[in-house]
Write an enzyme that holds these catalytic residues in place. Structure first.
Site, short mmCIF file in Angstrom:
data_model
loop_
_atom_site.label_atom_id
_atom_site.label_comp_id
_atom_site.label_asym_id
_atom_site.label_seq_id
_atom_site.Cartn_x
_atom_site.Cartn_y
_atom_site.Cartn_z
N SER A 76 40.19 29.60 37.23
CA SER A 76 40.27 29.16 38.63
C SER A 76 38.88 28.99 39.22
O SER A 76 37.92 29.68 38.80
CB SER A 76 41.02 30.24 39.42
OG SER A 76 40.85 30.06 40.81
N TYR A 78 42.82 39.60 41.82
CA TYR A 78 43.26 38.38 41.13
C TYR A 78 42.06 37.63 40.56
O TYR A 78 42.02 37.25 39.40
CB TYR A 78 44.05 37.47 42.09
CG TYR A 78 44.19 36.07 41.58
CD1 TYR A 78 45.09 35.77 40.55
CD2 TYR A 78 43.41 35.02 42.08
CE1 TYR A 78 45.19 34.47 40.05
CE2 TYR A 78 43.51 33.73 41.59
CZ TYR A 78 44.41 33.46 40.58
OH TYR A 78 44.50 32.18 40.08
N LYS A 103 40.52 36.71 36.44
CA LYS A 103 40.05 35.44 35.85
C LYS A 103 38.63 35.59 35.30
O LYS A 103 38.32 35.13 34.21
CB LYS A 103 40.11 34.32 36.90
CG LYS A 103 41.50 33.99 37.42
CD LYS A 103 42.42 33.49 36.32
CE LYS A 103 43.81 33.19 36.84
NZ LYS A 103 44.79 32.97 35.76
P1 NAD Z 1 53.26 30.20 38.74
O1 NAD Z 1 53.43 31.57 39.26
O2 NAD Z 1 54.09 29.11 39.29
O3 NAD Z 1 53.40 30.18 37.15
C1 NAD Z 1 53.08 31.30 36.34
C2 NAD Z 1 54.25 31.53 35.40
O4 NAD Z 1 53.96 32.64 34.54
C3 NAD Z 1 55.55 31.89 36.14
O5 NAD Z 1 56.60 31.07 35.64
C4 NAD Z 1 55.78 33.36 35.81
O6 NAD Z 1 57.15 33.69 35.78
C5 NAD Z 1 55.10 33.48 34.46
N1 NAD Z 1 54.62 34.81 34.11
C6 NAD Z 1 53.83 35.64 34.83
N2 NAD Z 1 53.58 36.77 34.17
C7 NAD Z 1 54.24 36.67 32.98
C8 NAD Z 1 54.37 37.53 31.84
N3 NAD Z 1 53.80 38.74 31.82
N4 NAD Z 1 55.11 37.11 30.80
C9 NAD Z 1 55.70 35.90 30.81
N5 NAD Z 1 55.61 35.03 31.85
C10 NAD Z 1 54.89 35.43 32.92
O7 NAD Z 1 51.71 29.82 38.91
P2 NAD Z 1 50.96 28.42 38.73
O8 NAD Z 1 50.53 27.97 40.07
O9 NAD Z 1 51.74 27.51 37.87
O10 NAD Z 1 49.67 28.94 37.97
C11 NAD Z 1 49.58 28.97 36.55
C12 NAD Z 1 48.28 29.61 36.14
O11 NAD Z 1 47.20 28.92 36.75
C13 NAD Z 1 48.14 31.07 36.59
O12 NAD Z 1 47.46 31.79 35.58
C14 NAD Z 1 47.28 30.97 37.83
O13 NAD Z 1 46.54 32.14 38.07
C15 NAD Z 1 46.37 29.80 37.49
N6 NAD Z 1 45.84 29.13 38.68
C16 NAD Z 1 46.68 28.64 39.63
C17 NAD Z 1 46.17 28.00 40.76
C18 NAD Z 1 47.08 27.47 41.84
O14 NAD Z 1 46.58 27.15 42.91
N7 NAD Z 1 48.37 27.31 41.62
C19 NAD Z 1 44.79 27.88 40.91
C20 NAD Z 1 43.96 28.39 39.92
C21 NAD Z 1 44.49 29.00 38.80
C1 UD1 Z 2 43.73 30.45 47.26
C2 UD1 Z 2 43.01 31.64 46.69
C3 UD1 Z 2 42.47 31.28 45.32
C4 UD1 Z 2 43.62 30.85 44.42
C5 UD1 Z 2 44.38 29.70 45.08
C6 UD1 Z 2 45.62 29.37 44.31
C7 UD1 Z 2 42.18 32.92 48.59
C8 UD1 Z 2 40.98 33.37 49.35
N1 UD1 Z 2 41.95 32.05 47.59
O1 UD1 Z 2 42.80 29.39 47.38
O2 UD1 Z 2 41.81 32.37 44.74
O3 UD1 Z 2 43.14 30.43 43.15
O4 UD1 Z 2 44.77 30.07 46.41
O5 UD1 Z 2 46.57 30.39 44.38
O6 UD1 Z 2 43.29 33.33 48.88
N2 UD1 Z 2 45.06 27.71 55.21
C9 UD1 Z 2 45.47 27.65 56.53
N3 UD1 Z 2 46.73 28.07 56.83
C10 UD1 Z 2 47.61 28.53 55.89
C11 UD1 Z 2 47.18 28.60 54.54
C12 UD1 Z 2 45.89 28.19 54.24
O7 UD1 Z 2 44.71 27.23 57.40
O8 UD1 Z 2 48.74 28.91 56.24
C13 UD1 Z 2 43.70 27.22 54.86
C14 UD1 Z 2 42.80 28.26 54.21
O9 UD1 Z 2 42.10 28.99 55.18
C15 UD1 Z 2 41.90 27.36 53.34
C16 UD1 Z 2 42.82 26.19 52.96
O10 UD1 Z 2 43.87 26.19 53.91
O11 UD1 Z 2 40.84 26.85 54.11
C17 UD1 Z 2 43.42 26.33 51.56
O12 UD1 Z 2 44.05 27.61 51.44
P1 UD1 Z 2 44.98 27.99 50.20
O13 UD1 Z 2 45.96 26.92 49.96
O14 UD1 Z 2 45.48 29.37 50.42
O15 UD1 Z 2 43.98 27.94 48.96
P2 UD1 Z 2 42.57 28.70 48.75
O16 UD1 Z 2 42.33 29.72 49.77
O17 UD1 Z 2 41.55 27.66 48.54
#
Ligand code: NAD
Ligand code: UD1
Length: 337
Positions: A125, A150, A154
């Site tokens: 991330s 969290y 990573k």
């Molecule tokens: P998500 O929660 O939708 O998907 C994660 C999946 O992993 C889920 O289906 C959950 O049931 C499964 N899971 C969790 N722990 C498990 C375990 N111990 N065994 C088996 N399955 C398990 O999340 P996502 O948004 O699809 O994110 C996927 C990956 O990307 C995560 O590692 C997350 O940290 C990373 N990531 C997400 C974002 C984001 O904004 N969505 C940003 C940066 C990184």
């Molecule tokens: C967040 C996490 C990041 C994680 C990512 C995906 C934090 C500080 N960072 O990113 O580590 O990888 O989610 O899960 O939590 N905002 C509003 N109102 C809302 C929600 C968000 O104004 O109700 C704003 C936030 O202040 C930010 C932007 O929208 O400026 C994006 O927020 P968000 O979608 O939560 O993502 P990040 O904070 O970038």
């Protein structure tokens, strides 16, 4: 074409990536414990791809279950999405986060090693860039701090995987640093389906637009940005999914470890996203300015040169398509999957 194990394949990014992997001709096996997803996502993947999915309901912490999977299928590479991802929750449940994300990854690496499978694409991330690096973030910047458990999972998993690569040069490891994935599959069959009140901006806007919530709380309008609200690098989840295909191809034909940003390189503010969504759905989205959220930074966006050079990958979609597809998904699935 490869046999690919997809951990967390029922989740938001995993499910969209499965669709792209199948379309590219890969043979995939999904493992998920549904701790943050629904079985329905797998049916939707099958509906879109027209193929039956190989699936194992298991926890990656379960060493025996992993052994069974690796014994049964000849896995060439793993795409590792499984993990817990809610920043606020991680502050209250650090032990659960470290155990699930870090021990889970260690179990996976052990099972891979025991079966001579040494290629992995890991979901990292942009959070690893912490609060001290200047934007745009470049892969060579230091990444040793975070503001929450969290984020530390990573940072630590990246380090573990780097150490694995040093210990055995046969490993091939790609650390994909995602920026802010949003949007949905064009069909409206797949999208983001968070449990409870959304923590993230995009699903919250979707729920206001569909009438499930009254207004969006905008967390701060006094940042040093063009309109005072926080700026992020939003990337269409299908662009992100395609990035995994490139990373997989790279891992299949190279060794060593590479960290690669997956973003668009462009920053959009909270109000930019809100207005783009208003355009997509044709209605006003009420909002109120609230205090800043703890741990937030003013700006976060990627330098995308490395993905272009290494993979030939570039994001194709802009914020308009992300909002149009997100609106399509929430209209078709007002109560989630
Ligand atoms: P998500 O929660 O939708 O998907 C994660 C999946 O992993 C889920 O289906 C959950 O049931 C499964 N899971 C969790 N722990 C498990 C375990 N111990 N065994 C088996 N399955 C398990 O999340 P996502 O948004 O699809 O994110 C996927 C990956 O990307 C995560 O590692 C997350 O940290 C990373 N990531 C997400 C974002 C984001 O904004 N969505 C940003 C940066 C990184
Ligand atoms: C967040 C996490 C990041 C994680 C990512 C995906 C934090 C500080 N960072 O990113 O580590 O990888 O989610 O899960 O939590 N905002 C509003 N109102 C809302 C929600 C968000 O104004 O109700 C704003 C936030 O202040 C930010 C932007 O929208 O400026 C994006 O927020 P968000 O979608 O939560 O993502 P990040 O904070 O970038």
């Amino acid at each position: 074409m490869a046999n690919v194990l997809v951990t967390g394949g029922a989740g938001f990014i995993g499910s969209h990536t499965c669709v792209e992997l199948i379309a590219a001709g890969h043979d995939i096996i999904v493992v998920d414990n549904f701790s943050n997803s629904k079985r329905e996502a797998l049916l939707r993947i099958e509906e879109i791809s027209g193929k039956k999915l190989k699936f194992v309901e298991a926890d990656i912490l379960d060493q025996y279950a992993l052994k069974m999977i690796f014994d049964k299928y000849r896995i060439d590479a793993v795409i590792h999405f499984a993990g817990l991802k809610a920043v606020g929750e991680s502050v209250h449940m650090p032990v659960e986060y470290y155990h699930n994300n870090i021990t889970g990854t260690l179990m996976l690496i052990k099972a891979m090693r025991a079966h001579n499978c040494k290629k992995i694409v890991f979901s990292s991330s942009a959070t690893v860039y912490g609060v001290d690096n200047p934007v745009p973030y470049v892969e060579t910047m230091p990444t040793h701090t975070s503001t929450n458990p969290y984020g530390y999972t990573k940072v630590m998993i990246e380090q573990i995987l780097r150490d694995v690569a040093v210990s055995d040069p046969e490993w091939s490891i790609v650390l994909l640093r995602y920026f802010n994935p949003i949007g949905a599959h064009k069909s409206g069959l797949l999208g983001e389906d968070p449990n409870g009140i959304p923590n993230n901006l995009f699903p919250y806007i979707q729920q206001v637009a569909i009438g499930k919530r009254d207004y969006l709380g905008v967390f701060g309008n006094d940042y040093d940005t063009h309109d005072g609200t926080g700026v992020r690098d939003y990337i269409h989840v299908m662009d992100l999914a395609r990035g995994h295909l490139c990373a997989l191809d790279y891992a299949l034909s190279n060794t060593g470890v590479e960290a690669v940003n997956l973003g668009t390189g462009k920053g959009s503010s909270v109000l930019d996203v809100l207005h783009a969504f208003e355009k997509a759905c044709g209605r006003k989205i009420p909002y109120k300015i609230m205090p800043r959220r703890a741990g937030d930074i003013a700006r976060c966006y990627a330098n995308t040169d490395k993905a272009k050079e290494l993979f030939g990958w570039q994001a194709r979609y802009g914020i308009e398509e992300m909002c149009a597809d997100g609106w399509n998904f929430i209209q078709k699935n007002p109560n989630g999957l």
